[in-house]
Design a protein around this motif. Structure first.
Motif, PDB file in Angstrom:
ATOM      1  N   ALA A 167      40.121  26.280  47.427  1.00 46.44           N
ATOM      2  CA  ALA A 167      39.631  26.422  46.056  1.00 46.44           C
ATOM      3  C   ALA A 167      38.144  26.748  46.048  1.00 46.44           C
ATOM      4  O   ALA A 167      37.672  27.531  45.214  1.00 46.44           O
ATOM      5  CB  ALA A 167      39.900  25.149  45.254  1.00 46.44           C
ATOM      6  N   ALA A 168      37.391  26.170  46.983  1.00 45.02           N
ATOM      7  CA  ALA A 168      35.969  26.506  47.101  1.00 45.02           C
ATOM      8  C   ALA A 168      35.809  27.957  47.526  1.00 45.02           C
ATOM      9  O   ALA A 168      34.952  28.687  47.004  1.00 45.02           O
ATOM     10  CB  ALA A 168      35.293  25.578  48.109  1.00 45.02           C
ATOM     11  N   TYR A 169      36.621  28.395  48.460  1.00 45.65           N
ATOM     12  CA  TYR A 169      36.574  29.783  48.922  1.00 45.65           C
ATOM     13  C   TYR A 169      36.866  30.750  47.781  1.00 45.65           C
ATOM     14  O   TYR A 169      36.206  31.780  47.622  1.00 45.65           O
ATOM     15  CB  TYR A 169      37.587  29.958  50.054  1.00 45.65           C
ATOM     16  CG  TYR A 169      37.629  31.341  50.653  1.00 45.65           C
ATOM     17  CD1 TYR A 169      36.612  31.798  51.469  1.00 45.65           C
ATOM     18  CD2 TYR A 169      38.710  32.196  50.406  1.00 45.65           C
ATOM     19  CE1 TYR A 169      36.651  33.074  52.026  1.00 45.65           C
ATOM     20  CE2 TYR A 169      38.759  33.463  50.948  1.00 45.65           C
ATOM     21  CZ  TYR A 169      37.733  33.894  51.760  1.00 45.65           C
ATOM     22  OH  TYR A 169      37.766  35.153  52.298  1.00 45.65           O
ATOM     23  N   ARG A 170      37.836  30.402  46.944  1.00 42.17           N
ATOM     24  CA  ARG A 170      38.180  31.257  45.811  1.00 42.17           C
ATOM     25  C   ARG A 170      37.041  31.321  44.799  1.00 42.17           C
ATOM     26  O   ARG A 170      36.774  32.379  44.206  1.00 42.17           O
ATOM     27  CB  ARG A 170      39.464  30.744  45.148  1.00 42.17           C
ATOM     28  CG  ARG A 170      40.697  30.941  46.003  1.00 42.17           C
ATOM     29  CD  ARG A 170      41.895  30.127  45.504  1.00 42.17           C
ATOM     30  NE  ARG A 170      42.998  30.239  46.422  1.00 42.17           N
ATOM     31  CZ  ARG A 170      43.945  31.166  46.344  1.00 42.17           C
ATOM     32  NH1 ARG A 170      43.933  32.034  45.355  1.00 42.17           N
ATOM     33  NH2 ARG A 170      44.913  31.224  47.234  1.00 42.17           N
ATOM     34  N   SER A 171      36.373  30.210  44.594  1.00 43.24           N
ATOM     35  CA  SER A 171      35.235  30.209  43.685  1.00 43.24           C
ATOM     36  C   SER A 171      34.136  31.124  44.198  1.00 43.24           C
ATOM     37  O   SER A 171      33.480  31.832  43.425  1.00 43.24           O
ATOM     38  CB  SER A 171      34.690  28.786  43.513  1.00 43.24           C
ATOM     39  OG  SER A 171      35.614  27.973  42.823  1.00 43.24           O
ATOM     40  N   LEU A 172      33.917  31.137  45.498  1.00 41.50           N
ATOM     41  CA  LEU A 172      32.906  32.011  46.075  1.00 41.50           C
ATOM     42  C   LEU A 172      33.287  33.478  45.890  1.00 41.50           C
ATOM     43  O   LEU A 172      32.442  34.314  45.544  1.00 41.50           O
ATOM     44  CB  LEU A 172      32.728  31.696  47.563  1.00 41.50           C
ATOM     45  CG  LEU A 172      32.182  30.307  47.905  1.00 41.50           C
ATOM     46  CD1 LEU A 172      32.130  30.109  49.408  1.00 41.50           C
ATOM     47  CD2 LEU A 172      30.811  30.093  47.296  1.00 41.50           C
ATOM     48  N   LEU A 173      34.550  33.800  46.100  1.00 38.63           N
ATOM     49  CA  LEU A 173      34.995  35.175  45.919  1.00 38.63           C
ATOM     50  C   LEU A 173      34.783  35.631  44.476  1.00 38.63           C
ATOM     51  O   LEU A 173      34.338  36.749  44.214  1.00 38.63           O
ATOM     52  CB  LEU A 173      36.466  35.315  46.300  1.00 38.63           C
ATOM     53  CG  LEU A 173      36.831  35.097  47.774  1.00 38.63           C
ATOM     54  CD1 LEU A 173      38.325  35.289  47.976  1.00 38.63           C
ATOM     55  CD2 LEU A 173      36.047  36.038  48.680  1.00 38.63           C
ATOM     56  N   LEU A 174      35.114  34.758  43.525  1.00 37.35           N
ATOM     57  CA  LEU A 174      34.964  35.108  42.117  1.00 37.35           C
ATOM     58  C   LEU A 174      33.500  35.285  41.721  1.00 37.35           C
ATOM     59  O   LEU A 174      33.192  36.034  40.794  1.00 37.35           O
ATOM     60  CB  LEU A 174      35.616  34.043  41.240  1.00 37.35           C
ATOM     61  CG  LEU A 174      37.147  34.031  41.242  1.00 37.35           C
ATOM     62  CD1 LEU A 174      37.669  32.839  40.449  1.00 37.35           C
ATOM     63  CD2 LEU A 174      37.692  35.322  40.651  1.00 37.35           C
TER      64      LEU A 174
END
Length: 497
Positions: free
Chosen positions: A228-235
């Motif tokens: 979920a942290a990785y996805r936030s970074l991508l966004l």
């Protein structure tokens, strides 16, 4: 204006239905809208007078008049003084384009950032009632009655100003209660004005990343790590660089080698997710030194450090940072109480408060006032500490039951790595097992384990195979059956190869 004569005007085809949930007036309005949109009723066509149409359709004149007035107000029809009612030219002329089929949407539609969000998503957890589902606290131990009384009291006594947008950093009594709690429980020295309330830890990561980085900046992320942290970074538009994690936590030397110019590092030093390791003191000091050398920041996700077994609690990285201002601390009540509450917070240095606050408000990441006020009462009156002590004992029992169930199964296929904190255990699998396929088979049996390989940042060709087994929301009596089923599924997979 002359119009083309028709033997059978379109309105003669109107068939009202008594079974239609719409009223007769609304049915007639819908009928004319469709006729105008598909071009059957062309621009400039004169409609019958309301009295005439009412007689033709067997309806009341009032119903027809009301329908005409609504269509005129919407711009579909046009009333001309002394000349009647006509289909509006500006609508009719566009009828063909309105009804022209559009090309099917491309499979690649959507932003490039959105298309990067592929693979397993731990935020979409298995059914909460399924045993061994990671990422969940003991929902059966949530203080429902107490929380309900506190929230009910708030709704009864609140005044209109309490339902405005509220303080842009969050409800002040909640921030005061959190500051006091953090000082006592995590060694984090801060004041209420250093805290920004957010709707959960993932939102806190996104807010901080947007505030501290620019699009394209490189950011360290644990690999494997919290997806979920990785996805936030991508966004947020940054370039997430996966940094190796071993038994001592994030490998700072690997980070310096891969991305020495990174602007941010997202870490979970007290209980790394998903490996469950605790970052060594040497690594913590090395990480702080890198942040100083690179003029970078560290996001410390301290999501469930309150729960530790057979070991002393570790001090938060934020406490080691002192007055240097390199660490932004992220905490959450969602993992302590219930994920559905969506309540987290940031602890930020004085010079970053304004920018974090602006991004939080600009992105709309606000928390409902009723939730903040209830949480302020819950934390400030000592109920949170009581709940943590009670659930810590419960989690110790459930963890022990899970370890016992694995031992009793007598299978060498589940090799549990040491995990002294948190609410899940990690079991490594034999090399010839496919954890993704195994998890799919387990969930078909209503067992909510998660695959370790799904937490490696792409591109990754050597993801380890393993199972995350959550015990926080799993009753002790459910452990043996779930583990026996898992062992059977592992054996079935191995023999079928």
């Amino acid at each position: 204006m002359k119009t083309r004569a028709t033997a059978y005007p379109i309105w003669t085809g109107f068939l009202p239905s008594q079974d239609d949930p719409l009223s007769l007036r609304e049915q007639l309005v819908r009928f004319f809208r469709r006729g105008i949109a598909d071009g059957t009723l062309q621009a400039g066509i004169r409609l019958p007078a309301s009295r005439v149409l009412a007689l033709e359709l067997g309806m009341s004149r009032m119903t027809v008049t009301d329908a005409y007035e609504q269509l005129i107000a919407e711009g579909f029809l046009q009333a001309r003084q002394g000349a009647g009612t006509y289909v509006a030219a500006r609508i009719g002329n566009k009828a063909q384009s309105l009804c022209t089929p559009v090309a099917p949407r491309q499979a690649t539609m959507g932003s490039a950032r959105a298309r990067l969000l592929v693979g397993p998503d731990s935020m979409s957890v298995a059914h909460a009632a399924w045993p061994l589902t990671p990422g969940l606290p003991a929902l059966d131990a949530f203080p429902y009655a107490l929380w309900g009384r506190l929230e009910g009291r708030i709704w009864r006594r609140r005044t209109p100003p309490d339902f405005s947008y509220g303080d842009p950093q969050g409800f002040l009594p909640l921030r005061e209660a959190l500051a006091e709690y953090l000082g006592a429980a995590r060694g984090v020295s801060c004041r209420s004005h250093n805290i920004v309330v957010t709707p959960g830890a993932q939102a806190a990561i996104l807010i901080a990343t947007l505030a501290l980085t620019d699009s394209g900046d490189r950011v360290w992320v644990e690999n494997p790590g919290y997806d979920a942290a990785y996805r936030s970074l991508l966004l947020s538009g940054v370039s997430a660089v996966g940094i190796r994690v071993d038994a001592e936590g994030l490998d700072v030397l690997d980070g310096r080698s891969r991305a020495p110019d990174a602007k941010l590092a997202v870490v979970s030093p007290s209980h790394q997710y998903p490996l469950g390791v605790t970052m060594s003191l040497a690594r913590r000091l090395a990480l702080l030194q890198w942040a100083h050398d690179a003029d970078a920041f560290i996001l410390e996700d301290d999501y469930d450090s309150e729960f530790h077994y057979d070991c002393a609690p570790t001090t938060a990285l934020k406490a080691l940072d002192g007055d240097n201002g390199r660490v932004i601390y992220i905490g959450t009540l969602s993992k302590l109480l219930a994920p559905g509450l969506r309540l987290g917070f940031l602890v930020v240095p004085d010079d970053l408060i304004d920018i974090l606050q602006k991004v939080r408000n600009g992105s709309g990441h606000r928390v409902p006032m009723s939730l903040q006020v209830t949480a302020a009462e819950f934390v400030g009156n000592g109920h949170l500490g009581t709940h943590i002590r009670r659930t810590k004992s419960l989690y110790a029992q459930r963890r022990s039951a899970l370890l016992s169930a694995i031992s009793a199964a007598g299978s060498g296929d589940l090799s549990v790595l040491t995990a002294t904190t948190g609410l899940h255990l990690l079991a490594e699998l034999p090399d010839d097992c496919d954890d993704q396929a195994l998890v799919a088979a387990a969930r078909a049996q209503q067992i909510g384990v998660a695959p370790l390989s799904g937490f490696f940042a792409p591109p990754c060709t050597s993801a380890r195979q393993g199972l995350l087994m959550g015990f926080g929301n799993t009753p002790a009596e459910s452990m043996p059956g779930a583990i026996q089923t898992l062992c059977r599924l592992i054996e079935t997979q191995r023999t079928s190869r």
